[in-house]
Design a protein around this motif. Sequence first.
Motif, mmCIF file in Angstrom:
data_model
loop_
_atom_site.group_PDB
_atom_site.id
_atom_site.type_symbol
_atom_site.label_atom_id
_atom_site.label_comp_id
_atom_site.label_asym_id
_atom_site.label_seq_id
_atom_site.Cartn_x
_atom_site.Cartn_y
_atom_site.Cartn_z
ATOM 1 N N THR A 196 0.829 -1.213 0.000
ATOM 2 C CA THR A 196 0.000 0.000 0.000
ATOM 3 C C THR A 196 0.859 1.256 0.000
ATOM 4 O OG1 THR A 196 -1.804 -1.126 1.176
ATOM 5 C CG2 THR A 196 -1.773 1.286 1.257
ATOM 6 N N VAL A 197 1.801 1.318 0.918
ATOM 7 C CA VAL A 197 2.615 2.531 1.049
ATOM 8 C C VAL A 197 3.495 2.735 -0.183
ATOM 9 C CG1 VAL A 197 4.355 3.717 2.428
ATOM 10 C CG2 VAL A 197 2.577 2.372 3.559
ATOM 11 N N THR A 198 4.141 1.659 -0.633
ATOM 12 C CA THR A 198 5.028 1.791 -1.788
ATOM 13 C C THR A 198 4.260 2.220 -3.036
ATOM 14 O OG1 THR A 198 6.455 0.068 -0.881
ATOM 15 C CG2 THR A 198 6.738 0.607 -3.203
ATOM 16 N N SER A 199 3.100 1.625 -3.268
ATOM 17 C CA SER A 199 2.321 1.972 -4.464
ATOM 18 C C SER A 199 1.844 3.418 -4.412
ATOM 19 C CB SER A 199 1.137 1.020 -4.613
ATOM 20 O OG SER A 199 0.230 1.140 -3.539
ATOM 21 N N MET A 200 1.533 3.921 -3.210
ATOM 22 C CA MET A 200 1.101 5.317 -3.091
ATOM 23 C C MET A 200 2.233 6.281 -3.441
ATOM 24 S SD MET A 200 -2.073 5.545 -2.392
ATOM 25 C CE MET A 200 -3.403 4.514 -1.775
ATOM 26 N N TYR A 201 3.412 6.017 -2.937
ATOM 27 C CA TYR A 201 4.542 6.900 -3.248
ATOM 28 C C TYR A 201 4.932 6.791 -4.723
ATOM 29 C CZ TYR A 201 5.285 8.620 1.449
ATOM 30 O OH TYR A 201 5.127 9.280 2.652
ATOM 31 N N ARG A 202 4.811 5.583 -5.298
ATOM 32 C CA ARG A 202 5.078 5.423 -6.727
ATOM 33 C C ARG A 202 4.065 6.238 -7.535
ATOM 34 N NH1 ARG A 202 9.294 4.487 -9.028
ATOM 35 N NH2 ARG A 202 8.694 6.569 -9.694
ATOM 36 N N LYS A 203 2.798 6.154 -7.150
ATOM 37 C CA LYS A 203 1.722 6.850 -7.863
ATOM 38 C C LYS A 203 1.965 8.347 -7.887
ATOM 39 C CE LYS A 203 -3.252 7.845 -7.443
ATOM 40 N NZ LYS A 203 -4.508 7.489 -6.705
ATOM 41 N N TYR A 204 2.295 8.923 -6.731
ATOM 42 C CA TYR A 204 2.393 10.380 -6.661
ATOM 43 C C TYR A 204 3.758 10.896 -7.119
ATOM 44 C CZ TYR A 204 -2.229 10.661 -4.737
ATOM 45 O OH TYR A 204 -3.602 10.581 -4.594
ATOM 46 N N THR A 205 4.781 10.056 -7.084
ATOM 47 C CA THR A 205 6.049 10.444 -7.692
ATOM 48 C C THR A 205 5.890 10.511 -9.210
ATOM 49 O OG1 THR A 205 7.287 9.401 -5.896
ATOM 50 C CG2 THR A 205 8.499 9.885 -7.904
ATOM 51 N N ASP A 206 5.193 9.520 -9.775
ATOM 52 C CA ASP A 206 4.921 9.534 -11.217
ATOM 53 C C ASP A 206 4.035 10.721 -11.599
ATOM 54 O OD1 ASP A 206 6.420 7.259 -11.459
ATOM 55 O OD2 ASP A 206 4.710 5.889 -11.628
ATOM 56 N N LEU A 207 3.048 11.021 -10.756
ATOM 57 C CA LEU A 207 2.171 12.163 -11.031
ATOM 58 C C LEU A 207 2.976 13.452 -11.077
ATOM 59 C CD1 LEU A 207 -0.577 13.581 -11.307
ATOM 60 C CD2 LEU A 207 -0.740 13.568 -8.798
ATOM 61 N N TRP A 208 3.888 13.627 -10.133
ATOM 62 C CA TRP A 208 4.694 14.842 -10.111
ATOM 63 C C TRP A 208 5.553 14.955 -11.373
ATOM 64 C CZ3 TRP A 208 4.860 19.505 -8.860
ATOM 65 C CH2 TRP A 208 6.046 20.233 -8.772
ATOM 66 N N ALA A 209 6.071 13.826 -11.837
ATOM 67 C CA ALA A 209 6.860 13.837 -13.066
ATOM 68 C C ALA A 209 5.999 14.250 -14.266
ATOM 69 C CB ALA A 209 7.480 12.461 -13.302
ATOM 70 N N GLU A 210 4.761 13.760 -14.289
ATOM 71 C CA GLU A 210 3.857 14.095 -15.391
ATOM 72 C C GLU A 210 3.472 15.574 -15.373
ATOM 73 O OE1 GLU A 210 0.560 11.525 -14.913
ATOM 74 O OE2 GLU A 210 1.695 9.675 -15.288
ATOM 75 N N LEU A 211 3.386 16.150 -14.176
ATOM 76 C CA LEU A 211 2.971 17.556 -14.063
ATOM 77 C C LEU A 211 4.081 18.526 -14.455
ATOM 78 C CD1 LEU A 211 0.947 17.430 -10.714
ATOM 79 C CD2 LEU A 211 0.047 17.541 -13.042
ATOM 80 N N GLU A 212 5.314 18.022 -14.552
ATOM 81 C CA GLU A 212 6.450 18.816 -15.024
ATOM 82 C C GLU A 212 6.602 20.135 -14.262
ATOM 83 O OE1 GLU A 212 5.775 19.207 -19.200
ATOM 84 O OE2 GLU A 212 6.641 17.241 -19.652
ATOM 85 N N GLY A 213 6.513 20.038 -12.934
ATOM 86 C CA GLY A 213 6.782 21.201 -12.104
ATOM 87 C C GLY A 213 5.591 22.075 -11.779
ATOM 88 N N ASP A 214 4.397 21.685 -12.203
ATOM 89 C CA ASP A 214 3.197 22.477 -11.917
ATOM 90 C C ASP A 214 2.675 22.117 -10.520
ATOM 91 O OD1 ASP A 214 0.872 23.893 -11.822
ATOM 92 O OD2 ASP A 214 0.027 23.075 -13.672
ATOM 93 N N LYS A 215 3.202 22.789 -9.515
ATOM 94 C CA LYS A 215 2.894 22.446 -8.129
ATOM 95 C C LYS A 215 1.439 22.705 -7.772
ATOM 96 C CE LYS A 215 4.965 22.814 -3.548
ATOM 97 N NZ LYS A 215 6.014 23.484 -2.733
ATOM 98 N N GLU A 216 0.809 23.641 -8.448
ATOM 99 C CA GLU A 216 -0.590 23.971 -8.153
ATOM 100 C C GLU A 216 -1.521 22.789 -8.428
ATOM 101 O OE1 GLU A 216 -1.689 26.735 -6.745
ATOM 102 O OE2 GLU A 216 0.406 27.374 -6.559
ATOM 103 N N ARG A 217 -1.131 21.905 -9.337
ATOM 104 C CA ARG A 217 -1.988 20.772 -9.693
ATOM 105 C C ARG A 217 -1.650 19.503 -8.916
ATOM 106 N NH1 ARG A 217 -0.882 20.078 -15.694
ATOM 107 N NH2 ARG A 217 -2.355 18.320 -15.463
ATOM 108 N N PHE A 218 -0.644 19.581 -8.079
ATOM 109 C CA PHE A 218 -0.254 18.383 -7.313
ATOM 110 C C PHE A 218 -1.126 18.272 -6.069
ATOM 111 C CE2 PHE A 218 2.217 16.047 -4.144
ATOM 112 C CZ PHE A 218 2.576 14.925 -4.869
ATOM 113 N N ARG A 219 -1.958 17.251 -6.025
ATOM 114 C CA ARG A 219 -2.854 17.029 -4.890
ATOM 115 C C ARG A 219 -2.862 15.553 -4.526
ATOM 116 N NH1 ARG A 219 -2.571 21.694 -4.985
ATOM 117 N NH2 ARG A 219 -4.183 23.330 -4.925
ATOM 118 N N VAL A 220 -2.848 15.269 -3.221
ATOM 119 C CA VAL A 220 -3.003 13.891 -2.742
ATOM 120 C C VAL A 220 -4.452 13.732 -2.307
ATOM 121 C CG1 VAL A 220 -2.269 12.187 -1.034
ATOM 122 C CG2 VAL A 220 -0.605 13.824 -1.967
#
Length: 228
Positions: A196-220
């Motif tokens: 559970t924990v590993t998949s969550m961090y993988r999910k949101y690390t990948d999301l941050w990469a996809e957002l290419e630095g757009d911090k306003e769109r990063f939400r958990v």
Amino acid sequence: CHSRGGSIHVTCNTMPRNDEVARLPEWLEYLQDLGVDAAIVADVGVLSLLKKHAPRVKAHISTQASVSNYQAAAAWHELGASRVILARELSLDEIREIRAKAPRDLELEAFVHGAMCMSFSGRCVISNYMTGRDANRGQCAQPCRLPWRAEQTKKEQDILSLKDLCTIRLIPELVGAGITSFKIEGRMKQPYYVETVTSMYRKYTDLWAELEGDKERFRVSREDQRAL
């Protein structure tokens, strides 16, 4: 593991006694023969034996070595380490400074989730004193995570290390600090917790990469936060 695109890092990070050192060369050769990618070590003697008996296995320096400054990181790199796992106590600003001043090809790994050590990483004797289980030999009983009573108030106080670290909302800052790899505490945890924990961090690390630095769109999401 390799056939599925993974890698194997084996902990060898206790502080060995003399009789154990004598048995290490055979063990390290065994790890290399298996195709292990990296050994996580904390003792400079173990690192020396690793370079001699298993030169194809990368050396990662454990948090047990308590690397808390850029000079220590550079020194381990000079001795042949490809990665240091930083002391748990470091702030983001301290990690940024280490990244800026340590060798560029030295990888940095940092704890992002799980129990925090109330002492300097790898330098605690409370468990050994109270239970006979040595934290420096992988047997910490985590007595600092029990409820303790402060004499002055007669109430249970969060005076030691009762809370877990959870930094999933800080992934942009962690990536920005130059961390190569996130470390999630998993010792003596059930597989469901680890998955559970590993998949969550993988999910949101990948999301941050996809957002290419757009911090306003990063939400958990609240659902994922509750799962953690």
